[in-house]
Every structure is written in C-alpha cells, then in structure tokens.
Write a protein that holds these residues in place. Structure first.
Motif, short mmCIF file in Angstrom:
data_model
loop_
_atom_site.label_atom_id
_atom_site.label_comp_id
_atom_site.label_asym_id
_atom_site.label_seq_id
_atom_site.Cartn_x
_atom_site.Cartn_y
_atom_site.Cartn_z
N THR A 64 47.15 45.49 47.59
CA THR A 64 47.31 44.31 46.74
C THR A 64 47.83 44.73 45.36
O THR A 64 48.73 44.10 44.81
CB THR A 64 45.96 43.58 46.60
OG1 THR A 64 45.46 43.35 47.91
CG2 THR A 64 46.10 42.26 45.88
N ALA A 65 47.29 45.82 44.83
CA ALA A 65 47.71 46.31 43.51
C ALA A 65 49.17 46.77 43.55
O ALA A 65 49.95 46.50 42.64
CB ALA A 65 46.82 47.46 43.06
N THR A 67 51.61 45.73 45.38
CA THR A 67 52.52 44.58 45.40
C THR A 67 52.49 43.85 44.05
O THR A 67 53.53 43.56 43.48
CB THR A 67 52.08 43.61 46.52
OG1 THR A 67 52.00 44.36 47.72
CG2 THR A 67 53.07 42.47 46.68
N ARG A 68 51.27 43.58 43.58
CA ARG A 68 51.13 42.78 42.36
C ARG A 68 51.80 43.42 41.14
O ARG A 68 52.39 42.73 40.32
CB ARG A 68 49.63 42.57 42.09
CG ARG A 68 49.34 41.81 40.83
CD ARG A 68 47.90 41.36 40.78
NE ARG A 68 47.64 40.66 39.53
CZ ARG A 68 46.62 39.85 39.34
NH1 ARG A 68 45.77 39.61 40.30
NH2 ARG A 68 46.44 39.27 38.18
N PHE A 69 51.70 44.75 41.03
CA PHE A 69 52.22 45.43 39.84
C PHE A 69 53.51 46.22 40.15
O PHE A 69 53.97 46.98 39.30
CB PHE A 69 51.15 46.36 39.25
CG PHE A 69 49.90 45.62 38.86
CD1 PHE A 69 49.85 44.89 37.68
CD2 PHE A 69 48.78 45.61 39.70
CE1 PHE A 69 48.71 44.18 37.33
CE2 PHE A 69 47.64 44.90 39.35
CZ PHE A 69 47.61 44.18 38.16
N ASP A 70 54.04 46.03 41.32
CA ASP A 70 55.28 46.70 41.74
C ASP A 70 55.19 48.22 41.51
O ASP A 70 56.06 48.83 40.89
CB ASP A 70 56.47 46.09 40.96
CG ASP A 70 57.79 46.43 41.64
OD1 ASP A 70 57.77 46.82 42.82
OD2 ASP A 70 58.84 46.33 40.97
N TYR A 108 43.12 47.11 36.84
CA TYR A 108 42.85 46.25 38.01
C TYR A 108 42.10 47.04 39.09
O TYR A 108 41.08 46.60 39.61
CB TYR A 108 44.19 45.73 38.54
CG TYR A 108 44.13 44.95 39.83
CD1 TYR A 108 44.08 43.56 39.81
CD2 TYR A 108 44.17 45.59 41.06
CE1 TYR A 108 44.06 42.83 41.00
CE2 TYR A 108 44.14 44.87 42.26
CZ TYR A 108 44.08 43.50 42.21
OH TYR A 108 44.06 42.79 43.39
N TRP A 145 41.42 38.77 36.75
CA TRP A 145 42.61 38.93 37.60
C TRP A 145 42.84 37.75 38.53
O TRP A 145 43.77 37.78 39.33
CB TRP A 145 42.47 40.22 38.42
CG TRP A 145 42.23 41.42 37.56
CD1 TRP A 145 41.04 42.08 37.40
CD2 TRP A 145 43.16 42.11 36.72
NE1 TRP A 145 41.19 43.13 36.53
CE2 TRP A 145 42.48 43.17 36.10
CE3 TRP A 145 44.51 41.91 36.44
CZ2 TRP A 145 43.10 44.04 35.21
CZ3 TRP A 145 45.14 42.79 35.55
CH2 TRP A 145 44.42 43.84 34.96
#
Lengths: 146, 81
Positions: A64-65, A67-70, A108, A145
């Motif tokens: 998830t991290a 993807t979320r933060f590229d 995160y 978040w």
C-alpha cells in the motif's frame, strides 16, 4: 525487503546497503526505533509475532505504501524476541525520486507498524511484566492517513 | 482437528499458547463456546473488543465455517515498532 529477526542488528550497514547503486533514486529516508528503558521500568522488551501471518500483513502494508507514495524501494527489519534498552527494535528505509515521498512513506510505515502489524509487546521490569497496547496517540497517528 | 493459537496477553490468561481440538468444531462460534466452557475468563477475553481472529492466517470479522484442519488465531490489539 521485509525481515523479522531475533538477532540484534546495526542500522548503519543496513542504510549503506540500501543506498548503494541508486543513480536514479534521489531520496532515501530512514527511521530506527530503539527500545526505551523508561527510567529503569523496562529491563527487557519482549516482542512476539505470528510467523507467516506477521510477514504477510507487513507485506500488505508495504505494498500500500509503495503505491501511495510511488516508492522505488523499501526495507523493513523488525526485531522479535528479547530486546535490551538501547537496542534497535525496528528499521525502515524508503527510496523515492523526491524527499517528500520518502519522508512521508517512512512516517506512514511506522504508524502502521505501531498498531496494525501483528506484534505483541511485553515490558519486563522490576515489578513484573506487562503487555503494551496501542496508546491513544498511536490511534491518532494512524488516523492522519485516512 | 482444529489448531487454536493465542497471542499476547491471551496466552498469559489461558496458560497455553497452542491447543488442538479434536474433533474440529464446525464453526468459529462453536470453537469460541468450547473454549469459554472450559475457561470462562478466557472466553470473555476472547470476546473482548479489539480481539481479532485469523482463520488460516486470514482475518475474519464474523462467524465462519471451520474445516478439519483449520488454524484459528486470536489476536489482541497489536503493538509493534
């Protein structure tokens, strides 16, 4: 890379290794959490995991991290077993093109490791042992978040 | 045969970490009832808010059917880092 270890580790070489060969990365952020003595109240910190399940849950948090933060890459090393005050408990490193994403992803990941990763923490002190549960602060941290 | 695993404070309350139930109960609710009949304090602790259940290493929220080889883990509030 995600790993659980019952052995002590040195965050320095982990960070050096993580930074190596990154001509296109731009930003690496890292965090190291150390066991606290709590003024002598904690002599040993004991961390329990659920083998297989703990790694899988951390893997899902990491995806998830990513993807979320590229993120280009990330590394999580977490101690289990008996840990003395001052010893590293957790090491997180993130690699991204720019610093904001690397910093935020590190933050995160730590918030999720604190209260969503399957670990159970017991503090052994002079008056016996007690299980540590997430504090209000931990719940507030993760709510940022949403 | 169902395998039951307890983590964190739950294993201290029960005095065990792992137990097998033979024959395996048909449902998670039956497994909870069996454990509570054996140890009322543990039964209450397992039903407390914040205690999650993983069935074969997948979190389940409601009652669920168990197979003959199910692994049921009771997980109190998690605290890492």
């Amino acid at each position: 890379m995600i790993s659980l270890t019952d052995q002590g580790f040195d965050p320095g070489p982990l960070l050096s290794g993580f930074c190596r060969g990154r001509a296109e990365t731009g930003a690496v952020a890292s965090f190291t959490g150390l066991a606290r003595a709590e003024g002598g109240e904690t002599r040993i910190l004991e961390l329990e995991a659920y083998p297989g399940f703990t790694e899988a849950q951390i893997g899902a948090i990491a995806e998830t991290a990513r993807t979320r933060f590229d993120l280009q890459d990330l590394m999580i090393v977490h101690r289990i077993g008996q840990i003395a005050p001052g010893e590293p408990v957790v090491f997180v490193a993130t690699a991204a093109s720019h610093r904001r994403a690397a910093f935020e992803a590190c933050d995160y990941l730590m918030d999720y490791l604190k209260s969503r990763a399957p670990f159970w923490k017991k503090e052994h002190g002079p008056e016996g042992a007690r299980w540590v549960e997430p504090r209000t602060q931990d719940h507030e941290d993760i709510a940022r978040w949403a | 045969m169902a395998r039951v695993l307890l983590f964190g404070r739950l294993s201290d309350i029960a005095g065990w970490r792992e137990k097998t139930l033979e024959p395996a109960p048909a449902r998670l609710s039956e497994l909870r009832a069996l454990l509570a009949a054996d140890d009322a304090v543990l039964g209450e602790a397992l039903a407390a808010p914040g205690v999650q259940v993983a069935l074969d290493q997948v979190l389940v929220r409601d009652d669920a059917a168990l197979s003959a080889r199910s692994e049921v883990a009771f997980l109190p509030p998690m605290s890492g880092g």
